[in-house]
Design a protein around this motif. Structure first.
Motif, PDB file in Angstrom:
ATOM      1  N   UNK A 157       0.836  -1.200   0.000  1.00  8.07           N
ATOM      2  CA  UNK A 157       0.000   0.000   0.000  1.00  8.07           C
ATOM      3  C   UNK A 157       0.873   1.253   0.000  1.00  8.07           C
ATOM      4  N   UNK A 158       1.912   1.270   0.823  1.00  6.90           N
ATOM      5  CA  UNK A 158       2.802   2.432   0.883  1.00  6.90           C
ATOM      6  C   UNK A 158       3.561   2.603  -0.427  1.00  6.90           C
ATOM      7  N   UNK A 159       4.085   1.508  -0.992  1.00  2.89           N
ATOM      8  CA  UNK A 159       4.808   1.589  -2.263  1.00  2.89           C
ATOM      9  C   UNK A 159       3.901   2.090  -3.377  1.00  2.89           C
ATOM     10  N   UNK A 160       2.653   1.642  -3.383  1.00  6.73           N
ATOM     11  CA  UNK A 160       1.703   2.075  -4.404  1.00  6.73           C
ATOM     12  C   UNK A 160       1.384   3.560  -4.235  1.00  6.73           C
ATOM     13  N   UNK A 161       1.229   3.992  -3.005  1.00  4.93           N
ATOM     14  CA  UNK A 161       0.938   5.408  -2.731  1.00  4.93           C
ATOM     15  C   UNK A 161       2.089   6.300  -3.195  1.00  4.93           C
ATOM     16  N   UNK A 162       3.320   5.852  -2.984  1.00  2.00           N
ATOM     17  CA  UNK A 162       4.491   6.655  -3.327  1.00  2.00           C
ATOM     18  C   UNK A 162       4.883   6.546  -4.800  1.00  2.00           C
ATOM     19  N   UNK A 163       4.334   5.586  -5.526  1.00  4.72           N
ATOM     20  CA  UNK A 163       4.664   5.388  -6.942  1.00  4.72           C
ATOM     21  C   UNK A 163       4.042   6.502  -7.786  1.00  4.72           C
ATOM     22  N   UNK A 164       4.574   6.701  -8.973  1.00  4.18           N
ATOM     23  CA  UNK A 164       3.960   7.686  -9.880  1.00  4.18           C
ATOM     24  C   UNK A 164       2.503   7.324 -10.169  1.00  4.18           C
ATOM     25  N   UNK A 165       1.731   8.336 -10.465  1.00  2.44           N
ATOM     26  CA  UNK A 165       0.313   8.114 -10.768  1.00  2.44           C
ATOM     27  C   UNK A 165       0.151   7.198 -11.978  1.00  2.44           C
ATOM     28  N   UNK A 166      -0.846   6.343 -11.914  1.00  2.70           N
ATOM     29  CA  UNK A 166      -1.168   5.438 -13.009  1.00  2.70           C
ATOM     30  C   UNK A 166      -2.195   6.123 -13.905  1.00  2.70           C
ATOM     31  N   UNK A 167      -1.963   6.138 -15.215  1.00  2.00           N
ATOM     32  CA  UNK A 167      -2.970   6.738 -16.111  1.00  2.00           C
ATOM     33  C   UNK A 167      -4.306   6.011 -15.981  1.00  2.00           C
ATOM     34  N   UNK A 168      -5.372   6.758 -16.138  1.00  2.00           N
ATOM     35  CA  UNK A 168      -6.714   6.206 -15.975  1.00  2.00           C
ATOM     36  C   UNK A 168      -6.962   5.019 -16.891  1.00  2.00           C
ATOM     37  N   UNK A 169      -6.438   5.053 -18.112  1.00  4.41           N
ATOM     38  CA  UNK A 169      -6.676   3.955 -19.051  1.00  4.41           C
ATOM     39  C   UNK A 169      -6.001   2.664 -18.602  1.00  4.41           C
ATOM     40  N   UNK A 170      -4.937   2.750 -17.792  1.00  6.00           N
ATOM     41  CA  UNK A 170      -4.234   1.568 -17.294  1.00  6.00           C
ATOM     42  C   UNK A 170      -4.821   1.039 -15.988  1.00  6.00           C
TER      43      UNK A 170
END
Length: 53
Positions: free
Chosen positions: A12-25
């Motif tokens: 959860x923390x790694x996902x929060x800190x990762x770059x934003x995922x484009x809506x289409x992905x």
């Protein structure tokens, strides 16, 4: 079960800190990521291991 909870928290923390995922992905991303699945399965295994009185 504790290890599964730690991994879920870390994901959860790694996902929060990762770059934003484009809506289409997003749909593909959501299908492959379920941060609580392993933790939930560990909880169910532990509950089934508790003897009934």
């Amino acid at each position: 079960m504790v290890h599964a909870a730690e991994r879920a928290g870390r994901l959860i923390i790694e996902t929060y800190l990762a770059p934003n995922t484009p809506f289409v992905d997003l749909p593909g991303f959501l299908e492959e990521m379920d941060p609580l699945r392993e933790f939930g399965e560990a909880c169910r295994r532990e509950m089934h291991a508790i003897p009934l009185r």
